[in-house]
Motif scaffolding. Structure first.
Motif, PDB file in Angstrom:
ATOM      1  N   ILE A 100       6.029  -4.040  -0.911  1.00 46.77           N
ATOM      2  CA  ILE A 100       5.642  -3.049   0.092  1.00 46.77           C
ATOM      3  C   ILE A 100       6.883  -2.570   0.848  1.00 46.77           C
ATOM      4  CG2 ILE A 100       4.313  -2.595   2.183  1.00 46.77           C
ATOM      5  CD1 ILE A 100       2.564  -2.909  -0.233  1.00 46.77           C
ATOM      6  N   ASP A 101       7.129  -1.265   0.808  1.00 46.55           N
ATOM      7  CA  ASP A 101       8.185  -0.648   1.609  1.00 46.55           C
ATOM      8  C   ASP A 101       7.568  -0.263   2.945  1.00 46.55           C
ATOM      9  OD1 ASP A 101      10.107   0.907   2.821  1.00 46.55           O
ATOM     10  OD2 ASP A 101      10.293   2.345   1.186  1.00 46.55           O
ATOM     11  N   ARG A 102       8.007  -0.891   4.015  1.00 45.13           N
ATOM     12  CA  ARG A 102       7.395  -0.650   5.332  1.00 45.13           C
ATOM     13  C   ARG A 102       7.647   0.760   5.857  1.00 45.13           C
ATOM     14  NH1 ARG A 102       6.796  -5.725   9.267  1.00 45.13           N
ATOM     15  NH2 ARG A 102       5.967  -7.232   7.767  1.00 45.13           N
ATOM     16  N   GLY A 103       8.616   1.462   5.319  1.00 44.40           N
ATOM     17  CA  GLY A 103       8.832   2.862   5.671  1.00 44.40           C
ATOM     18  C   GLY A 103       9.083   3.076   7.151  1.00 44.40           C
ATOM     19  N   SER A 104       9.941   2.257   7.736  1.00 46.89           N
ATOM     20  CA  SER A 104      10.187   2.355   9.177  1.00 46.89           C
ATOM     21  C   SER A 104      10.743   3.725   9.570  1.00 46.89           C
ATOM     22  CB  SER A 104      11.144   1.246   9.632  1.00 46.89           C
ATOM     23  OG  SER A 104      12.369   1.307   8.915  1.00 46.89           O
ATOM     24  N   GLY A 105      11.451   4.379   8.661  1.00 49.48           N
ATOM     25  CA  GLY A 105      12.004   5.691   8.972  1.00 49.48           C
ATOM     26  C   GLY A 105      10.957   6.792   9.039  1.00 49.48           C
ATOM     27  N   ARG A 106       9.737   6.500   8.596  1.00 47.16           N
ATOM     28  CA  ARG A 106       8.669   7.503   8.605  1.00 47.16           C
ATOM     29  C   ARG A 106       7.772   7.396   9.838  1.00 47.16           C
ATOM     30  NH1 ARG A 106       9.431  11.563   4.863  1.00 47.16           N
ATOM     31  NH2 ARG A 106       9.812  10.738   2.773  1.00 47.16           N
ATOM     32  N   ARG A 107       7.927   6.368  10.644  1.00 44.91           N
ATOM     33  CA  ARG A 107       6.958   6.094  11.704  1.00 44.91           C
ATOM     34  C   ARG A 107       6.943   7.145  12.808  1.00 44.91           C
ATOM     35  NH1 ARG A 107       8.658  -0.279  12.015  1.00 44.91           N
ATOM     36  NH2 ARG A 107       7.717  -0.896  10.021  1.00 44.91           N
ATOM     37  N   LEU A 108       8.013   7.887  12.962  1.00 45.25           N
ATOM     38  CA  LEU A 108       8.063   8.929  13.987  1.00 45.25           C
ATOM     39  C   LEU A 108       7.819  10.323  13.420  1.00 45.25           C
ATOM     40  CD1 LEU A 108      11.119   7.627  16.047  1.00 45.25           C
ATOM     41  CD2 LEU A 108       8.701   7.481  16.673  1.00 45.25           C
ATOM     42  N   ASP A 109       7.590  10.406  12.130  1.00 46.15           N
ATOM     43  CA  ASP A 109       7.379  11.692  11.466  1.00 46.15           C
ATOM     44  C   ASP A 109       5.866  11.959  11.406  1.00 46.15           C
ATOM     45  OD1 ASP A 109       7.169  13.871   9.758  1.00 46.15           O
ATOM     46  OD2 ASP A 109       8.748  13.164   8.400  1.00 46.15           O
ATOM     47  N   GLU A 110       5.348  12.641  12.427  1.00 49.72           N
ATOM     48  CA  GLU A 110       3.903  12.836  12.532  1.00 49.72           C
ATOM     49  C   GLU A 110       3.355  13.674  11.384  1.00 49.72           C
ATOM     50  OE1 GLU A 110       1.904  11.340  14.482  1.00 49.72           O
ATOM     51  OE2 GLU A 110       3.441  10.321  15.679  1.00 49.72           O
ATOM     52  N   ALA A 111       4.134  14.646  10.919  1.00 51.55           N
ATOM     53  CA  ALA A 111       3.668  15.474   9.804  1.00 51.55           C
ATOM     54  C   ALA A 111       3.525  14.634   8.544  1.00 51.55           C
ATOM     55  CB  ALA A 111       4.633  16.639   9.575  1.00 51.55           C
ATOM     56  N   TRP A 112       4.519  13.803   8.274  1.00 45.38           N
ATOM     57  CA  TRP A 112       4.450  12.949   7.080  1.00 45.38           C
ATOM     58  C   TRP A 112       3.301  11.955   7.201  1.00 45.38           C
ATOM     59  CZ3 TRP A 112       4.445   7.871   5.721  1.00 45.38           C
ATOM     60  CH2 TRP A 112       4.668   7.573   4.368  1.00 45.38           C
ATOM     61  N   LEU A 113       3.136  11.338   8.374  1.00 44.56           N
ATOM     62  CA  LEU A 113       2.059  10.376   8.579  1.00 44.56           C
ATOM     63  C   LEU A 113       0.691  11.024   8.390  1.00 44.56           C
ATOM     64  CD1 LEU A 113       3.441   8.465  11.685  1.00 44.56           C
ATOM     65  CD2 LEU A 113       3.164   7.513   9.385  1.00 44.56           C
ATOM     66  N   GLY A 114       0.552  12.267   8.895  1.00 39.46           N
ATOM     67  CA  GLY A 114      -0.712  12.975   8.717  1.00 39.46           C
ATOM     68  C   GLY A 114      -1.016  13.242   7.259  1.00 39.46           C
ATOM     69  N   ALA A 115       0.011  13.639   6.514  1.00 38.26           N
ATOM     70  CA  ALA A 115      -0.186  13.885   5.085  1.00 38.26           C
ATOM     71  C   ALA A 115      -0.472  12.589   4.335  1.00 38.26           C
ATOM     72  CB  ALA A 115       1.056  14.573   4.504  1.00 38.26           C
ATOM     73  N   ALA A 116       0.211  11.516   4.729  1.00 43.75           N
ATOM     74  CA  ALA A 116      -0.014  10.216   4.087  1.00 43.75           C
ATOM     75  C   ALA A 116      -1.437   9.742   4.330  1.00 43.75           C
ATOM     76  CB  ALA A 116       0.988   9.193   4.603  1.00 43.75           C
ATOM     77  N   TRP A 117      -1.921   9.910   5.558  1.00 43.42           N
ATOM     78  CA  TRP A 117      -3.280   9.485   5.883  1.00 43.42           C
ATOM     79  C   TRP A 117      -4.309  10.264   5.054  1.00 43.42           C
ATOM     80  CZ3 TRP A 117      -5.940   5.792   8.300  1.00 43.42           C
ATOM     81  CH2 TRP A 117      -7.278   6.028   8.636  1.00 43.42           C
ATOM     82  N   SER A 118      -4.069  11.528   4.821  1.00 41.52           N
ATOM     83  CA  SER A 118      -5.030  12.388   4.131  1.00 41.52           C
ATOM     84  C   SER A 118      -4.947  12.298   2.614  1.00 41.52           C
ATOM     85  CB  SER A 118      -4.811  13.850   4.556  1.00 41.52           C
ATOM     86  OG  SER A 118      -4.950  13.996   5.955  1.00 41.52           O
ATOM     87  N   HIS A 119      -3.951  11.608   2.087  1.00 46.25           N
ATOM     88  CA  HIS A 119      -3.781  11.566   0.631  1.00 46.25           C
ATOM     89  C   HIS A 119      -4.928  10.791  -0.015  1.00 46.25           C
ATOM     90  CE1 HIS A 119      -1.882  10.990  -3.290  1.00 46.25           C
ATOM     91  NE2 HIS A 119      -1.079  11.972  -2.950  1.00 46.25           N
TER      92      HIS A 119
ATOM     93  N   ALA B 295       4.883   0.237  -4.785  1.00 44.50           N
ATOM     94  CA  ALA B 295       5.724   0.811  -5.840  1.00 44.50           C
ATOM     95  C   ALA B 295       5.040   1.959  -6.563  1.00 44.50           C
ATOM     96  CB  ALA B 295       6.109  -0.277  -6.836  1.00 44.50           C
ATOM     97  N   ASP B 296       3.708   2.041  -6.490  1.00 43.51           N
ATOM     98  CA  ASP B 296       2.969   3.116  -7.130  1.00 43.51           C
ATOM     99  C   ASP B 296       2.766   4.312  -6.204  1.00 43.51           C
ATOM    100  OD1 ASP B 296       2.649   1.681  -9.532  1.00 43.51           O
ATOM    101  OD2 ASP B 296       0.933   0.597  -8.689  1.00 43.51           O
ATOM    102  N   GLY B 297       3.330   4.239  -5.005  1.00 44.66           N
ATOM    103  CA  GLY B 297       3.206   5.339  -4.069  1.00 44.66           C
ATOM    104  C   GLY B 297       1.961   5.313  -3.211  1.00 44.66           C
ATOM    105  N   VAL B 298       1.168   4.255  -3.297  1.00 44.54           N
ATOM    106  CA  VAL B 298      -0.035   4.134  -2.469  1.00 44.54           C
ATOM    107  C   VAL B 298       0.373   3.767  -1.043  1.00 44.54           C
ATOM    108  CG1 VAL B 298      -2.208   2.904  -2.118  1.00 44.54           C
ATOM    109  CG2 VAL B 298      -1.429   3.454  -4.438  1.00 44.54           C
ATOM    110  N   ARG B 299      -0.129   4.519  -0.059  1.00 42.52           N
ATOM    111  CA  ARG B 299       0.163   4.239   1.346  1.00 42.52           C
ATOM    112  C   ARG B 299      -0.967   3.402   1.935  1.00 42.52           C
ATOM    113  NH1 ARG B 299       1.661   9.946   0.224  1.00 42.52           N
ATOM    114  NH2 ARG B 299       3.944   9.899   0.177  1.00 42.52           N
ATOM    115  N   TYR B 300      -0.598   2.486   2.834  1.00 42.66           N
ATOM    116  CA  TYR B 300      -1.578   1.588   3.418  1.00 42.66           C
ATOM    117  C   TYR B 300      -1.561   1.711   4.942  1.00 42.66           C
ATOM    118  CZ  TYR B 300      -1.654  -0.502  -1.207  1.00 42.66           C
ATOM    119  OH  TYR B 300      -1.768  -0.684  -2.556  1.00 42.66           O
ATOM    120  N   PHE B 301      -2.758   1.777   5.505  1.00 49.15           N
ATOM    121  CA  PHE B 301      -2.938   1.821   6.948  1.00 49.15           C
ATOM    122  C   PHE B 301      -3.946   0.743   7.347  1.00 49.15           C
ATOM    123  CE2 PHE B 301      -1.393   6.034   6.053  1.00 49.15           C
ATOM    124  CZ  PHE B 301      -0.760   6.477   7.202  1.00 49.15           C
ATOM    125  N   ALA B 302      -3.812   0.258   8.573  1.00 49.18           N
ATOM    126  CA  ALA B 302      -4.852  -0.555   9.203  1.00 49.18           C
ATOM    127  C   ALA B 302      -5.332   0.185  10.435  1.00 49.18           C
ATOM    128  CB  ALA B 302      -4.316  -1.929   9.592  1.00 49.18           C
TER     129      ALA B 302
END
Length: 314
Positions: free
Chosen positions: A20-39, A86-93
């Protein structure tokens, strides 16, 4: 390398990153997070007061119950980005006050202590991350500088104060946990005052301000059982979100003239030196309950013992 380390000894629970890549550099990118959530491939699970839903499998293991984001409970503030595999699946809690029900009734709630020994590496790593964030979020809602209620940012990894501008980050408390051996290569195990009779484990304690972790090992052993330690060797660490500790594991050696046990009676009610044969006989007879497998304490004992600990005779 610790003595008698055996390749059959399993890895320490709760520690695997599982790709799991924690993606700490993405945590402040609201546009990316929104797209990740909707994928459509994104997966979400609910965490509530340290528990999540798991589903038992036929092989005696379990899986985290996860859903696509469009089936997840609605929440904006308490949505925590955990990473990408590694397959590009994003995970949220998502943090909620209750766990959702399941129509098929196959899922059940479980806390991390139980779930960690049943889940696979990926699910265990995700649950550890989520539980640690949830514990911190529930316990640190107000600014420690001015007292104002804070708001969540960085996908659950920061709390900001709107009044004074302070930023607060998840708290981690360092604690040492150590297996002490003597000149005869016996292991020192103790029983905390609130444990049931027969439950024994390694000694442990929190690091104090201005203290090195090695100094903490020496001090805690002396305080709890009166034994003087002259050598300290780091082994491994383990996140321990109950609620917010990081366990730093050590092997330590009791000085030849300082191995007499004098328990403090406040934290430790009983302590004993065990040879390998002593421990095997006591565990098999049901007289001693060793550390549970979820804890790094079990791995420290097993590294000294040379193989997985025995089970009580039925």
């Amino acid at each position: 390398m610790p003595r008698n380390q055996d390749s059959a000894v399993p890895p320490i629970s709760l520690t695997s990153a599982a790709g799991i890549d924690r993606g700490s550099g993405r945590r402040l990118d609201e546009a990316w997070l929104g797209a990740a959530w909707s994928h459509p491939t994104t997966r979400v699970f609910v965490v509530c007061e340290g528990q999540a839903l798991i589903e038992d499998t036929e092989d005696g293991r379990a899986d985290l119950v996860m859903t696509p984001s469009f089936d997840a409970p609605v929440t904006e503030a308490h949505r925590y980005f955990l990473g990408t595999d590694a397959d590009g699946v994003r995970y949220f809690a998502v943090q909620k006050d209750t766990l959702p029900g399941r129509l098929d009734a196959a899922a059940r709630p479980a806390g991390l202590r139980e779930a960690a020994v049943l889940l696979g590496e990926r699910d265990s790593a995700l649950l550890v991350h989520a539980v640690a964030l949830e514990n911190w979020q529930r316990m640190h809602r107000f600014c420690s500088r001015c007292g104002e209620r804070t708001v969540i940012a960085a996908a659950g990894h920061i709390r900001r104060c709107p009044a004074c501008g302070a930023e607060h980050y998840p708290r981690t408390d360092p604690a040492v946990i150590m297996l002490v051996t003597d000149e005869e290569d016996r292991a020192l195990l103790g029983r905390q005052v609130h444990w049931p009779a027969g439950r024994f484990s390694t000694l442990a304690g929190f690091v104090e301000p201005g203290e090195s972790i090695e100094e903490a090992v020496v001090r805690e052993v002396a305080e709890e059982v009166g034994v003087r330690v002259d050598r300290v060797e780091y082994v491994a660490s383990q996140p321990w979100p109950f609620p917010s500790a990081l366990m730093l594991g050590f092997q330590a050696h009791a000085a030849g003239d300082g191995a007499v046990i004098r328990v403090d009676g406040e934290e430790i009610s009983e302590a004993r030196w065990f040879s390998r044969e002593d421990l095997r006989s006591a565990v098999e007879a049901g007289e001693v309950m060793p550390p549970t497998s979820v804890s790094i304490a079990a791995r420290l004992v097993e590294q000294w013992y040379g193989k997985p600990l025995p089970l009580p005779r039925s």
